[in-house]
Write a protein that holds these residues in place. Structure first.
Motif, PDB file in Angstrom:
ATOM      1  N   GLY A 164       5.692 -13.250   0.411  1.00  0.00           N
ATOM      2  CA  GLY A 164       5.350 -11.975  -0.213  1.00  0.00           C
ATOM      3  C   GLY A 164       3.881 -11.650  -0.238  1.00  0.00           C
ATOM      4  N   GLU A 165       3.454 -11.033  -1.342  1.00  0.00           N
ATOM      5  CA  GLU A 165       2.087 -10.536  -1.448  1.00  0.00           C
ATOM      6  C   GLU A 165       1.051 -11.655  -1.442  1.00  0.00           C
ATOM      7  OE1 GLU A 165       0.992  -7.348  -1.303  1.00  0.00           O
ATOM      8  OE2 GLU A 165       3.067  -7.044  -0.739  1.00  0.00           O
ATOM      9  N   ILE A 166       1.413 -12.849  -1.952  1.00  0.00           N
ATOM     10  CA  ILE A 166       0.465 -13.968  -1.919  1.00  0.00           C
ATOM     11  C   ILE A 166       0.118 -14.309  -0.476  1.00  0.00           C
ATOM     12  CG2 ILE A 166       0.141 -16.410  -2.467  1.00  0.00           C
ATOM     13  CD1 ILE A 166       1.806 -16.025  -4.945  1.00  0.00           C
ATOM     14  N   ARG A 167       1.118 -14.310   0.378  1.00  0.00           N
ATOM     15  CA  ARG A 167       0.866 -14.596   1.794  1.00  0.00           C
ATOM     16  C   ARG A 167      -0.030 -13.527   2.409  1.00  0.00           C
ATOM     17  NH1 ARG A 167       6.066 -15.568   5.230  1.00  0.00           N
ATOM     18  NH2 ARG A 167       5.867 -17.574   4.148  1.00  0.00           N
ATOM     19  N   VAL A 168       0.233 -12.265   2.091  1.00  0.00           N
ATOM     20  CA  VAL A 168      -0.573 -11.168   2.641  1.00  0.00           C
ATOM     21  C   VAL A 168      -2.031 -11.296   2.204  1.00  0.00           C
ATOM     22  CG1 VAL A 168      -0.922  -8.669   2.645  1.00  0.00           C
ATOM     23  CG2 VAL A 168       1.395  -9.602   2.782  1.00  0.00           C
ATOM     24  N   ILE A 169      -2.248 -11.535   0.902  1.00  0.00           N
ATOM     25  CA  ILE A 169      -3.611 -11.654   0.389  1.00  0.00           C
ATOM     26  C   ILE A 169      -4.310 -12.864   0.997  1.00  0.00           C
ATOM     27  CG2 ILE A 169      -4.993 -12.011  -1.686  1.00  0.00           C
ATOM     28  CD1 ILE A 169      -3.747  -9.215  -1.360  1.00  0.00           C
ATOM     29  N   ALA A 170      -3.583 -13.983   1.142  1.00  0.00           N
ATOM     30  CA  ALA A 170      -4.181 -15.178   1.736  1.00  0.00           C
ATOM     31  C   ALA A 170      -4.611 -14.916   3.185  1.00  0.00           C
ATOM     32  CB  ALA A 170      -3.201 -16.343   1.677  1.00  0.00           C
ATOM     33  N   LEU A 171      -3.752 -14.247   3.945  1.00  0.00           N
ATOM     34  CA  LEU A 171      -4.090 -13.909   5.329  1.00  0.00           C
ATOM     35  C   LEU A 171      -5.290 -12.961   5.380  1.00  0.00           C
ATOM     36  CD1 LEU A 171      -0.507 -13.399   6.828  1.00  0.00           C
ATOM     37  CD2 LEU A 171      -2.112 -15.241   7.396  1.00  0.00           C
ATOM     38  N   ALA A 172      -5.325 -12.005   4.449  1.00  0.00           N
ATOM     39  CA  ALA A 172      -6.442 -11.062   4.406  1.00  0.00           C
ATOM     40  C   ALA A 172      -7.746 -11.769   4.037  1.00  0.00           C
ATOM     41  CB  ALA A 172      -6.146  -9.947   3.416  1.00  0.00           C
ATOM     42  N   LEU A 173      -7.687 -12.711   3.085  1.00  0.00           N
ATOM     43  CA  LEU A 173      -8.871 -13.490   2.721  1.00  0.00           C
ATOM     44  C   LEU A 173      -9.389 -14.281   3.910  1.00  0.00           C
ATOM     45  CD1 LEU A 173      -7.907 -14.819  -0.828  1.00  0.00           C
ATOM     46  CD2 LEU A 173      -9.900 -13.419  -0.289  1.00  0.00           C
ATOM     47  N   ALA A 174      -8.480 -14.952   4.617  1.00  0.00           N
ATOM     48  CA  ALA A 174      -8.883 -15.727   5.794  1.00  0.00           C
ATOM     49  C   ALA A 174      -9.502 -14.826   6.851  1.00  0.00           C
ATOM     50  CB  ALA A 174      -7.669 -16.470   6.359  1.00  0.00           C
ATOM     51  N   THR A 175      -8.924 -13.641   7.032  1.00  0.00           N
ATOM     52  CA  THR A 175      -9.473 -12.680   7.990  1.00  0.00           C
ATOM     53  C   THR A 175     -10.880 -12.269   7.598  1.00  0.00           C
ATOM     54  OG1 THR A 175      -7.264 -11.821   8.482  1.00  0.00           O
ATOM     55  CG2 THR A 175      -9.138 -10.427   9.067  1.00  0.00           C
ATOM     56  N   GLY A 176     -11.081 -11.962   6.314  1.00  0.00           N
ATOM     57  CA  GLY A 176     -12.397 -11.554   5.837  1.00  0.00           C
ATOM     58  C   GLY A 176     -13.449 -12.623   6.063  1.00  0.00           C
ATOM     59  N   VAL A 177     -13.083 -13.885   5.840  1.00  0.00           N
ATOM     60  CA  VAL A 177     -14.021 -14.990   6.071  1.00  0.00           C
ATOM     61  C   VAL A 177     -14.432 -15.039   7.543  1.00  0.00           C
ATOM     62  CG1 VAL A 177     -14.261 -17.504   6.118  1.00  0.00           C
ATOM     63  CG2 VAL A 177     -13.254 -16.390   4.126  1.00  0.00           C
ATOM     64  N   LEU A 178     -13.451 -14.972   8.435  1.00  0.00           N
ATOM     65  CA  LEU A 178     -13.767 -15.041   9.871  1.00  0.00           C
ATOM     66  C   LEU A 178     -14.569 -13.828  10.324  1.00  0.00           C
ATOM     67  CD1 LEU A 178     -10.599 -16.536  11.606  1.00  0.00           C
ATOM     68  CD2 LEU A 178     -12.620 -17.679  10.711  1.00  0.00           C
ATOM     69  N   TYR A 179     -14.246 -12.645   9.802  1.00  0.00           N
ATOM     70  CA  TYR A 179     -14.996 -11.448  10.163  1.00  0.00           C
ATOM     71  C   TYR A 179     -16.450 -11.546   9.684  1.00  0.00           C
ATOM     72  CZ  TYR A 179     -11.010  -8.672  11.829  1.00  0.00           C
ATOM     73  OH  TYR A 179      -9.956  -8.176  12.556  1.00  0.00           O
ATOM     74  N   GLY A 180     -16.656 -12.062   8.463  1.00  0.00           N
ATOM     75  CA  GLY A 180     -18.013 -12.197   7.951  1.00  0.00           C
ATOM     76  C   GLY A 180     -18.841 -13.175   8.780  1.00  0.00           C
ATOM     77  N   VAL A 181     -18.236 -14.297   9.151  1.00  0.00           N
ATOM     78  CA  VAL A 181     -18.932 -15.276   9.991  1.00  0.00           C
ATOM     79  C   VAL A 181     -19.217 -14.688  11.364  1.00  0.00           C
ATOM     80  CG1 VAL A 181     -18.721 -17.526  11.132  1.00  0.00           C
ATOM     81  CG2 VAL A 181     -17.973 -17.256   8.761  1.00  0.00           C
ATOM     82  N   THR A 182     -18.233 -13.971  11.914  1.00  0.00           N
ATOM     83  CA  THR A 182     -18.428 -13.342  13.231  1.00  0.00           C
ATOM     84  C   THR A 182     -19.600 -12.371  13.204  1.00  0.00           C
ATOM     85  OG1 THR A 182     -16.075 -13.545  13.757  1.00  0.00           O
ATOM     86  CG2 THR A 182     -17.340 -11.952  15.031  1.00  0.00           C
TER      87      THR A 182
END
Length: 308
Positions: A164-182
């Motif tokens: 559910g939403e926990i999975r979505v938020i976790a995926l979004a958090l991971a995406t944000g980390v990689l985007y910031g590093v990129t």
């Protein structure tokens, strides 16, 4: 060092137009991911399925335009300025979603997006971010790099264990980390181009790091869009975590600076609360709209509102 007026005149418009490109592309991609089978996290087969959708391919071209503008902005402006401006992509996505779905703008969603933008504008006016020395990866980058790697790993673990939403938020958090590093690595590449020409980045590992980390972040974003019923929560998390990581890297790695006197810090805290409030409003309004969709039981309605 580039004069403040010069980087403001180039970096700000480039960053804002880039954010608009990202917002439009996110809306289109979220719809496209609903039209293909669900794929496991970080499985490249999702991209194989999506590439068969012409509208998704067009959205990727829009992302490339946005990334090109982001590189221009990073070449002339500090990470502390460029990365937070990406939050405006939430507003652009809100407007584009209503337009593409043929619906009027939802007032509460619009208010949430404006809170994000207003808080961001206040933060920038108070902090007055300025560039540091030459962007380069130094030994002091190691502790923050380890911390970001641990956060990323924890997000992936949560995404595999919770539905559910926990999975979505976790995926979004991971995406944000990689985007910031990129984005941080792209700033290094941009300065390498300015200093040594177009061939200079090919002589350093940073460019190749961008070529690996960037696509992984993009794949995770598609996973987040596919898993979530609505685009607003995932996009809000991504566009918030990305600049936060960028700010942390700008200060810790590149020596960028911002004003942190007690009075200004209090104002920056209020601005940050406005941004968080806007994201919270977007999330809860999204949940309300989701419940309305389920009550109506209409697939067409779901597709339209899911863009909000």
């Amino acid at each position: 060092m580039t004069a403040p007026g010069a980087w403001l005149a180039i970096a700000v418009p480039a960053a804002v137009v880039g954010a608009a490109s990202f917002g439009l592309a996110s809306v289109v991609q979220q719809r496209a991911t609903k039209q293909v089978p669900k794929i496991d996290t970080l499985n490249p087969r999702l991209l194989v399925e999506l590439v068969r959708k012409p509208i998704w391919v067009a959205s990727v071209l829009t992302v490339i335009v946005g990334l090109s503008l982001q590189v221009v902005a990073l070449a002339f402006g500090p990470l502390l300025l460029v990365q937070p401006l990406l939050v405006t992509s939430v507003l652009f996505a809100t407007v584009c979603s209503a337009w593409l779905a043929g619906r009027h703008l939802d007032g509460i969603v619009m208010l949430g997006a404006l809170c994000c933008m207003g808080g961001l504008a206040a933060f920038l006016l108070l902090a007055r971010p300025s560039g540091g020395g030459r962007a380069m990866i130094a030994p002091q980058a190691v502790p923050l790099a380890v911390l970001l790697a641990l956060v990323f790993a924890a997000c992936l673990l949560a995404a595999t264990r919770f539905p559910g939403e926990i999975r979505v938020i976790a995926l979004a958090l991971a995406t944000g980390v990689l985007y910031g590093v990129t984005a941080a690595l792209m700033k290094v590449v941009a300065e390498q181009v300015r200093a040594g020409g177009i061939t200079e980045p090919f002589q350093h590992w940073v460019l190749y790091g961008v070529c690996v980390i960037g696509p992984c972040g993009f794949l995770l974003s598609q996973n987040a869009f596919q898993q979530g019923r609505l685009i607003s929560p995932a996009l809000a998390v991504i566009t918030t975590v990305d600049p936060l990581v960028g700010v942390a890297i700008g200060v810790n790695w590149f020596g960028e600076q911002m004003i942190i006197t007690p009075t200004v810090l209090a104002g920056e805290t209020l601005a940050g609360m406005a941004i968080i409030g806007g994201i919270t409003l977007l999330t809860y309004r999204g949940e309300h709209l989701r419940r309305e969709i389920e009550r109506e039981g209409s697939d067409d309605s779901s597709e339209g509102w899911a863009w909000g």
